[in-house]
Write a protein that holds these residues in place. Sequence first.
Motif, PDB file in Angstrom:
ATOM      1  N   LEU A 337       0.819  -1.098  -0.113  1.00  0.00           N
ATOM      2  CA  LEU A 337      -0.060  -0.004   0.040  1.00  0.00           C
ATOM      3  C   LEU A 337       0.844   1.254   0.154  1.00  0.00           C
ATOM      4  N   THR A 338       1.960   1.298   0.447  1.00  0.00           N
ATOM      5  CA  THR A 338       3.054   2.421   0.653  1.00  0.00           C
ATOM      6  C   THR A 338       4.320   2.585   0.148  1.00  0.00           C
ATOM      7  N   ARG A 339       4.398   1.491  -1.057  1.00  0.00           N
ATOM      8  CA  ARG A 339       5.704   0.977  -1.448  1.00  0.00           C
ATOM      9  C   ARG A 339       6.185   2.461  -2.293  1.00  0.00           C
ATOM     10  N   SER A 340       7.310   2.635  -2.305  1.00  0.00           N
ATOM     11  CA  SER A 340       7.960   3.931  -3.053  1.00  0.00           C
ATOM     12  C   SER A 340       7.709   3.759  -4.516  1.00  0.00           C
ATOM     13  N   ARG A 341       7.061   4.954  -5.279  1.00  0.00           N
ATOM     14  CA  ARG A 341       7.087   5.085  -6.594  1.00  0.00           C
ATOM     15  C   ARG A 341       8.042   5.396  -7.335  1.00  0.00           C
ATOM     16  N   GLY A 342       9.392   5.448  -6.813  1.00  0.00           N
ATOM     17  CA  GLY A 342      10.481   5.786  -7.547  1.00  0.00           C
ATOM     18  C   GLY A 342      11.478   4.658  -7.365  1.00  0.00           C
ATOM     19  N   ALA A 343      10.984   3.484  -7.372  1.00  0.00           N
ATOM     20  CA  ALA A 343      11.586   2.126  -7.601  1.00  0.00           C
ATOM     21  C   ALA A 343      12.378   2.042  -8.705  1.00  0.00           C
ATOM     22  N   SER A 344      13.410   1.607  -9.033  1.00  0.00           N
ATOM     23  CA  SER A 344      14.210   1.465 -10.502  1.00  0.00           C
ATOM     24  C   SER A 344      13.701   0.409 -11.046  1.00  0.00           C
ATOM     25  N   ARG A 345      13.187  -0.904 -10.270  1.00  0.00           N
ATOM     26  CA  ARG A 345      12.885  -2.177 -10.875  1.00  0.00           C
ATOM     27  C   ARG A 345      11.326  -2.260 -10.529  1.00  0.00           C
ATOM     28  N   LEU A 346      10.408  -2.496 -11.186  1.00  0.00           N
ATOM     29  CA  LEU A 346       8.968  -2.569 -11.298  1.00  0.00           C
ATOM     30  C   LEU A 346       8.662  -4.119 -10.360  1.00  0.00           C
ATOM     31  N   GLU A 347       7.821  -3.852  -9.238  1.00  0.00           N
ATOM     32  CA  GLU A 347       7.319  -4.934  -8.484  1.00  0.00           C
ATOM     33  C   GLU A 347       6.227  -5.572  -9.163  1.00  0.00           C
ATOM     34  N   ILE A 348       6.218  -6.739  -9.436  1.00  0.00           N
ATOM     35  CA  ILE A 348       5.075  -7.346 -10.164  1.00  0.00           C
ATOM     36  C   ILE A 348       4.088  -8.493  -9.253  1.00  0.00           C
ATOM     37  N   LYS A 349       4.875  -9.269  -9.098  1.00  0.00           N
ATOM     38  CA  LYS A 349       4.346 -10.496  -7.984  1.00  0.00           C
ATOM     39  C   LYS A 349       5.270 -11.094  -7.093  1.00  0.00           C
ATOM     40  N   THR A 350       4.908 -11.105  -5.849  1.00  0.00           N
ATOM     41  CA  THR A 350       5.774 -11.848  -4.968  1.00  0.00           C
ATOM     42  C   THR A 350       5.127 -13.193  -4.701  1.00  0.00           C
ATOM     43  N   ALA A 351       6.020 -14.205  -4.820  1.00  0.00           N
ATOM     44  CA  ALA A 351       5.753 -15.451  -4.389  1.00  0.00           C
ATOM     45  C   ALA A 351       5.731 -15.726  -2.956  1.00  0.00           C
TER      46      ALA A 351
END
Length: 374
Positions: A337-351
């Motif tokens: 909910l609060t993750r940074s929007r400036g990440a250099s790598r897109l977070e898609i899915k966590t297993a």
Amino acid sequence: MRSSNQMLAAVLHGKEDLRLERVPLPIPEKGEIVVRVGAALTCGTDLKVYRRGYHAMMLQPPIPFGHELAGTVSDIGEGVTGFSVGDRVVALNSAPCDACFFCEHDQQNLCEDLLFNNGAYAEFIRVPARIVEKNTLHIPEGIAFEHAALTEPLACVVRGLEETMARPGDTMVVVGAGPIGLMFMHAAELAGIHVIAVVKREDQIASARLFGASQVVQIHDGIDIVAATRALTPQQRGADSVIEAVATPMTWGWAVDMVRKGGTVNFFGGPPSGTRVTLDTNRLHYGDITLKASFHHTPAACRTAFELVTSGRFKAAEYITGRASLADVPHLFHKMLTRSRGASRLEIKTAIFPGSHPLEDFALVESALVGAAR
């Protein structure tokens, strides 16, 4: 030591209230199986439910949480003949009745008695008899559980692509580069469709290209996003089809303005209940534009998606951008909910791998995790 009749599970109690709890081990009834969860995946729908605290169709708290999973059959109920203990399976999250009006009209996704199942973020999950019969699939050896678990979201995309009636050689715009938008790009590219991606963030550009977009338009101040996108289509006439995968009134409007005359728009992203959208009726009528909205999946779409994953054609590994234990789940959703929007790598899915954190150690982290979730 572990109690013989308990397991660890993430239970949703309300808005942003997800707790790790000891709950009874499931026991299969007639026609049912119990699956030891090998991997479960985070999902945008689960995040929306976590934020809102409920889902009107699928679950009301308190209830076990999560719906994308794969694992190993650990127990079978009376009358089960298609599965044995030790089988590796994907158990989908729903199954239709195949007897109601909508099922008889080849619209199983709209079944009046669509049976849902939740509880993937747990050590074990009970699979209802109807899902065992209609929507549980054997995983071939060599396919990782976390890859097989992609079947459910991909099935929704497969059905949406089929409903859009796009053909090889067509130009398709996909608005949005979240997990579903990226899946649409990849599935369309595998079907021989030229894909133009419309993305918001810098970190989404590379991912859009990785998953099949030939061209990418980034949203930023000062750009006419519709004009910039249409400029990339043949003779600037607009795309043959547009997939809207953001779920805002603004992007719904963009989608209609990006499609060509005679084209199709699929409003795949579902805005909150009560949302109203204003569209240009003159453009719709004289442009002979088809507007379509796709929801959920069917058993046939699930099998098509499963074949894509197990064939090796689908870039399953690239969708898994994080790994976590079951004990991490409450904190993980809080972070999402609060993750940074400036990440250099897109977070898609966590297993999520339930076996990576034993229940007997749960007491050591319980207080901290519950606190982080609130």
